[in-house]
Design a protein around this motif. Structure first.
Motif, short mmCIF file in Angstrom:
data_model
loop_
_atom_site.label_atom_id
_atom_site.label_comp_id
_atom_site.label_asym_id
_atom_site.label_seq_id
_atom_site.Cartn_x
_atom_site.Cartn_y
_atom_site.Cartn_z
N PHE A 163 -6.18 4.80 7.51
CA PHE A 163 -6.08 3.48 6.90
C PHE A 163 -4.65 2.95 7.02
O PHE A 163 -4.43 1.77 7.33
N PHE A 209 -4.57 6.00 -0.27
CA PHE A 209 -4.97 5.45 1.03
C PHE A 209 -4.72 6.49 2.12
O PHE A 209 -3.59 6.92 2.32
N ASP A 268 -3.80 1.88 10.61
CA ASP A 268 -4.43 0.59 10.90
C ASP A 268 -3.67 -0.53 10.22
O ASP A 268 -3.46 -1.61 10.80
N TYR A 324 0.84 -1.21 0.00
CA TYR A 324 0.00 0.00 0.00
C TYR A 324 0.87 1.26 0.00
O TYR A 324 0.54 2.26 -0.62
#
Length: 320
Positions: free
Chosen positions: A217, A213, A220, A196
Motif C-alpha cells: 500500500f 498500512f 503504491d 499515511y
C-alpha cells in the motif's frame, strides 16, 4: 548485451556515421583506419580483409544501432563525425528534457510495482527510500533515496497550500459548513504519503514493527506522490521551454563524462540528480506560495509534525 529496463537516451551515432559516409569518399574500412590513428593500438578497430574489402564489421554494427563499449573509441568516433559527445545521446536540447521526464515516469512505475516479498516492515518517510534503493533491483540508482524523500516533502508542502486556502474560505463563509473545522484536527483528501507515513510512525517504536498500512500500500501511495507532482513539474519545465531545455542539456553535457563502459546507468543517475534539482525548485515555489498565505517553512505540516513526534517520542524526547 540486453537493454536495461530503465530509460536510456537515443543513440545518434548511426545518424552521424551515415552523414560522414555520405559526405566523404571513405569506405567503412577507411573510416576505421582514420579512427585507429587516434587510439592506442590495443583498442585498434580490426580492418576487414574479406572479399567485401570496403566494409567493416564494427562500423556496420555501429550503423545498425550498437554503441562502442570503450570510451576511447566513442571519443574517436565523435572526432571523426565532428560532434560533441553529448550529441551522440541528445540531438537537440529538448531531447534532454524529454529523457528527464521519461526517467521520472519510470521511477513512479518502478515504485508502484516494488515488492519486498513477505517482509513485514513498517514503511514511512524515513525508511522507504532506503528500502527501495538498497534492493538489488535498484542498488545502482544513486541518490534515489534522496529524490524520494524530497518528493514526500514537496507533496506535503503542496497539500498545505490547499489546506490553507480551504481553511480561509471556511472562515470567510465561502464554503459549505459541512466541512466544519475537521481540517484542523485530521488530514483531508486527497491524502498524501506523508499523512499515511505519520500514522505508521505513531504505531511503531524501538520495540515493535507495527503498521496500519502494509508495504505494498505504501509503495503504491508513494508512486501516486510522483503522479500528483507531475503536472506542476511539467508546468515548471515548460514555463520557459527554450531556457529550460538548454539548462538540462548543458547539465547533462557537464556531468556525462565519456569515461565509463556503462553509459546507460551514468545517464540515468545524472537524470536522478537533475530531477532532485527540479523537484527542489518546485518545493521552493510551494514554500513561497505558503509564505504569501502567512505560513513559514517551520510552520508547515512536514516540519512541525516531525518536530512534535520527536519531542513526544520516548526514545528521542525529553523525559520529565
Amino acid at each position: 548485451m540486453p537493454k536495461p529496463k530503465y530509460p536510456i537516451p537515443n543513440n545518434n551515432f548511426p545518424r552521424f556515421i551515415n552523414e560522414y559516409l555520405r559526405g566523404h569518399s571513405d569506405s567503412q574500412n577507411d573510416m576505421a583506419r582514420k579512427m585507429n590513428q587516434m587510439i592506442p593500438k590495443e583498442f585498434a578497430i580490426p580492418i576487414d580483409t574479406s572479399e567485401m574489402k570496403s566494409g567493416n564489421s564494427n562500423i556496420f554494427s555501429w550503423r545498425r544501432g550498437n554503441r562502442p563499449k570503450e570510451p576511447i573509441i566513442r571519443e574517436a568516433l565523435c572526432k571523426i563525425c565532428v560532434i560533441d559527445y553529448i550529441e551522440s545521446l541528445f540531438l537537440i536540447p529538448a531531447n534532454a528534457t524529454e529523457y528527464l521526464m521519461k526517467v521520472y515516469n519510470y521511477i513512479a512505475d518502478f515504485i508502484k510495482t516494488f515488492d519486498i516479498g513477505d517482509k513485514n516492515i513498517s514503511l514511512n518517510m524515513y525508511n522507504i527510500g532506503f528500502v527501495i534503493s538498497s534492493n538489488n533491483r535498484s542498488k545502482n540508482y544513486l541518490n534515489l533515496d534522496y529524490l524520494i524523500s524530497l518528493i514526500i516533502r514537496t507533496e506535503e508542502d503542496r497539500k498545505d497550500i490547499f489546506n490553507k486556502i480551504t481553511l480561509n474560505r471556511l472562515i470567510e463563509g465561502k464554503i459549505d459548513e459541512s466541512h466544519s473545522y475537521e481540517i484542523l484536527t485530521r488530514p483531508q483528501p486527497p491524502y498524501t504519503f506523508f499523512e499515511y507515513s505519520d500514522t505508521n510512525l505513531h504505531m511503531t517504536n524501538e520495540k515493535n514493527n507495527l503498521y496500519l498500512f502494509p508495504p505494498n500500500f505504501m509503495f503504491d501511495l508513494l508512486s501516486k506522490s510522483f503522479e500528483n507532482l507531475r503536472p506542476d513539474l511539467e508546468f515548471l519545465l515548460n514555463e520557459d521551454r527554450s531556457k529550460v531545455n538548454n539548462y538540462n542539456y548543458n547539465y547533462f553535457r557537464m556531468y556525462l563524462f565519456n569515461d565509463t563502459t556503462d553509459e546507460n546507468i551514468l545517464c540515468f543517475n545524472t537524470a536522478i540528480n537533475l530531477l532532485i534539482e527540479w523537484v527542489g525548485k518546485l518545493d521552493e515555489f510551494y514554500l513561497n506560495e505558503l509564505a504569501k498565505l502567512g505560513i513559514s517553512e517551520d510552520e508547515t505540516f512536514y516540519k512541525s509534525s516531525s518536530k512534535v513526534m520527536l519531542e513526544n517520542n520516548d526514545l528521542f524526547g525529553k523525559r520529565k
